[in-house]
Design an enzyme around this catalytic site. Structure first.
Site, short mmCIF file in Angstrom:
data_model
loop_
_atom_site.label_atom_id
_atom_site.label_comp_id
_atom_site.label_asym_id
_atom_site.label_seq_id
_atom_site.Cartn_x
_atom_site.Cartn_y
_atom_site.Cartn_z
N CYS A 47 -16.54 39.78 -59.17
CA CYS A 47 -15.63 38.65 -58.94
C CYS A 47 -15.85 37.51 -59.93
O CYS A 47 -14.90 36.82 -60.31
CB CYS A 47 -15.72 38.15 -57.50
SG CYS A 47 -17.35 37.55 -57.01
N ASP B 243 -7.30 34.55 -56.90
CA ASP B 243 -8.35 35.31 -56.23
C ASP B 243 -8.18 36.80 -56.54
O ASP B 243 -7.10 37.37 -56.33
CB ASP B 243 -8.26 35.07 -54.72
CG ASP B 243 -9.38 35.72 -53.93
OD1 ASP B 243 -10.15 36.52 -54.50
OD2 ASP B 243 -9.47 35.41 -52.73
N HIS C 11 -18.29 34.70 -53.06
CA HIS C 11 -17.18 35.25 -53.83
C HIS C 11 -16.61 34.14 -54.71
O HIS C 11 -16.43 33.01 -54.26
CB HIS C 11 -16.11 35.78 -52.87
CG HIS C 11 -14.89 36.32 -53.52
ND1 HIS C 11 -14.92 37.41 -54.38
CD2 HIS C 11 -13.58 35.92 -53.45
CE1 HIS C 11 -13.68 37.66 -54.79
NE2 HIS C 11 -12.87 36.77 -54.25
#
Length: 199
Positions: free
Chosen positions: A29, A146, A131
Site C-alpha cells: 500500500c 485508496d 494502511h
C-alpha cells in the site's frame, strides 16, 4: 522533481483523460500510495522501496522498516525517504491545529495512515495493520486514491473529508509539500490577522 505534481500538469497522468490508480497488491500500500500520489506508475518500484529499507538499516538482520518476509508493509520512514528523493517533505499534521487553515495551493497531496483488518483471501483475521492512502487534486477535483478501492472516489470537500478522517485517534494525516514550502512553512496559515497587518 516533486514540482511535476503541479495541480494542472496533465503530462503525469497515465490514462488518457483519466486518473492513474494502482490497486492493492500484497502489502504494497505504501508503494501504491506513492505512485497514486505522483500519478505515475514509474515513480517508485518495490525495488526502490526495498533499497531505501536497506539504506535506513544497513546492518539489520531483520529490517525494521518492512515486513519480515519482505512483502511490503513499509513504514513512514521509507515513505519520507522516498519523497525526499523527489525533493518533497512530509508534514505530520498536528490534530490540535485548525485544518481549515491549510494552504491547499501549497500542498501537493495528502497521505492518510489508517487501521485496516488483515485478511488471508476471504478470511478476515482479528489483526489490525496500518494502511497508506493517497489523496490529491487532479483537474481541480480532489480524489481518494485508496488502493483498496475499485476506482478513485471524488471528494466533494477535501477539508471536510480530512476533518472526518482525523477525528479518529487511530488515523494520522501527512501533508506532502515541496522542500521549499516545508522550509518556508507556508503550508499553513498561522495567523491571518498578522499577515493582513504585515501587508
Amino acid at each position: 522533481m516533486c514540482l511535476t505534481m503541479r495541480k494542472k500538469d496533465n503530462q503525469v497522468y497515465t490514462q488518457e483523460g483519466g486518473i492513474y490508480h494502482e490497486k492493492q497488491s500484497r502489502e504494497l500500500c505504501a508503494l501504491h500510495a506513492l505512485n497514486n500520489l505522483f500519478q505515475d506508475r514509474h515513480a517508485f518500484t518495490k525495488r526502490d522501496l526495498d533499497n531505501i529499507c536497506l539504506t535506513l538499516s544497513p546492518e539489520a538482520y531483520i529490517n525494521p522498516h518492512r515486513s519480515l518476509l519482505g512483502l511490503g508493509n513499509y513504514d513512514v520512514n521509507v515513505i519520507m525517504a522516498a519523497l525526499q528523493s523527489k525533493h518533497c517533505d512530509i508534514i505530520w499534521f498536528d490534530k490540535r491545529k485548525n485544518i481549515d487553515r491549510l494552504q491547499l495551493d501549497n500542498i501537493l497531496g495528502f497521505i492518510l495512515n489508517v487501521p485496516t483488518d488483515f485478511s488471508w483471501g476471504v478470511v478476515h483475521l482479528p489483526v489490525y495493520r496500518k494502511h497508506w492512502i493517497a489523496i490529491r487534486e487532479i483537474n481541480d477535483t480532489y480524489y481518494n486514491l485508496d488502493s483498496k478501492l475499485n476506482a478513485p472516489q471524488k471528494i466533494k470537500d477535501v477539508l471536510v473529508f480530512l476533518k472526518e478522517q482525523i477525528e479518529s485517534k487511530e488515523k494520522e494525516l501527512l501533508l506532502v509539500v515541496s522542500s521549499e514550502i516545508s522550509e518556508a512553512g507556508t503550508w499553513y496559515q498561522d495567523n491571518v490577522v498578522t499577515q493582513e497587518r504585515v501587508e
